[in-house]
Design a protein around this motif. Sequence first.
Motif, short mmCIF file in Angstrom:
data_model
loop_
_atom_site.label_atom_id
_atom_site.label_comp_id
_atom_site.label_asym_id
_atom_site.label_seq_id
_atom_site.Cartn_x
_atom_site.Cartn_y
_atom_site.Cartn_z
N UNK A 120 0.86 -1.19 0.00
CA UNK A 120 0.00 0.00 0.00
C UNK A 120 0.90 1.24 0.00
N UNK A 121 1.24 1.76 -1.19
CA UNK A 121 2.16 2.90 -1.32
C UNK A 121 1.71 4.16 -0.56
N UNK A 122 0.41 4.32 -0.35
CA UNK A 122 -0.07 5.49 0.38
C UNK A 122 0.34 5.48 1.85
N UNK A 123 0.84 4.35 2.32
CA UNK A 123 1.26 4.24 3.71
C UNK A 123 2.79 4.24 3.86
N UNK A 124 3.47 4.83 2.90
CA UNK A 124 4.92 4.93 2.99
C UNK A 124 5.32 5.92 4.09
N UNK A 125 6.56 5.83 4.55
CA UNK A 125 7.03 6.70 5.63
C UNK A 125 6.98 8.16 5.21
N UNK A 126 7.34 8.44 3.96
CA UNK A 126 7.32 9.83 3.48
C UNK A 126 5.90 10.38 3.47
N UNK A 127 4.93 9.55 3.09
CA UNK A 127 3.54 10.00 3.08
C UNK A 127 2.97 10.09 4.49
N UNK A 128 3.52 9.32 5.42
CA UNK A 128 3.15 9.48 6.83
C UNK A 128 3.52 10.87 7.32
N UNK A 129 4.68 11.35 6.93
CA UNK A 129 5.13 12.69 7.31
C UNK A 129 4.16 13.75 6.79
N UNK A 130 3.77 13.58 5.54
CA UNK A 130 2.84 14.54 4.92
C UNK A 130 1.51 14.54 5.66
N UNK A 131 1.00 13.34 5.96
CA UNK A 131 -0.31 13.24 6.63
C UNK A 131 -0.26 13.83 8.04
N UNK A 132 0.80 13.56 8.75
CA UNK A 132 0.94 14.08 10.12
C UNK A 132 0.96 15.60 10.12
N UNK A 133 1.62 16.18 9.12
CA UNK A 133 1.68 17.65 9.04
C UNK A 133 0.34 18.23 8.63
N UNK A 134 -0.31 17.59 7.67
CA UNK A 134 -1.62 18.06 7.20
C UNK A 134 -2.64 18.10 8.33
N UNK A 135 -2.66 17.05 9.14
CA UNK A 135 -3.65 16.92 10.20
C UNK A 135 -3.20 17.55 11.51
N UNK A 136 -1.94 17.90 11.61
CA UNK A 136 -1.45 18.48 12.85
C UNK A 136 -1.44 17.49 13.99
N UNK A 137 -0.92 16.29 13.71
CA UNK A 137 -0.86 15.27 14.76
C UNK A 137 -0.06 15.78 15.96
N UNK A 138 -0.64 15.60 17.13
CA UNK A 138 0.02 16.02 18.38
C UNK A 138 0.68 14.85 19.09
N UNK A 139 0.73 13.72 18.43
CA UNK A 139 1.25 12.49 19.02
C UNK A 139 2.29 11.88 18.08
N UNK A 140 3.15 11.01 18.59
CA UNK A 140 4.10 10.31 17.72
C UNK A 140 3.35 9.45 16.71
#
Length: 224
Positions: A120-140
């Motif tokens: 599942x390419x959408x779950x790559x580490x680089x895309x995790x970074x993008x998603x975390x920034x987009x959503x403003x994750x406050x957790x690891x």
Amino acid sequence: MKYLKLFVSSLLIGATIGCSTPQNKEESSTETVKATALTPAKKAGLSIGDEATAFNLKNVDDQMFGLNDLKDNKGAVVIFTCNHCPYAVAYEDRILAIDQKYKALGYPVIAINPNDPEQQPDDSFEKMKVRAEEKGFTFPYLFDEGQKIYPAYGATKTPHVFLLEKENEKYFVRYIGAIDDNYKSAENVKVTYLENALDALLKNKEVAETTTKAVGCSIKTSKG
């Protein structure tokens, strides 16, 4: 007389074969049953009351993070989740709200992506970074590289929750399952399974409902 001797010999051979074969089968069957009874059943993942498996995984900030990095906490909310799954996406705002509410009370969220990015390419580490920034994750938001942690916990879905309580610097499982009873609509939730369990622990009470069925996407496993 010659034919009579041959006939008698045939009868004796047949009787010998007829008597010995079932006995051998029975003995073989008995041994198989004994061997099966002596083989312990393999346990898949963690159960309520088990000590949680330690981990040290890469966070979206490129730093390693593990349970032992938490300080002055009472436990942790470990959630196996990902970028692409619609169930996981539907719960992102609720996970953020849970972290913001319970982190201050000693139970921070730790999110772990268990999926193989080759599946599942959408779950790559680089895309995790993008998603975390987009959503403003406050957790690891950690990457389970090599897919070693999710099977140790027994996670099967995204999202899948494991609520841990800290005792003498060790972590023990107190709740496993879903976040609540309605992934489609936060407004229509009737039972907040995870929050109920958290509130019970904060009041030093037993968790009433310790396990529920996790609802989400299956974890995408490496075929290698």
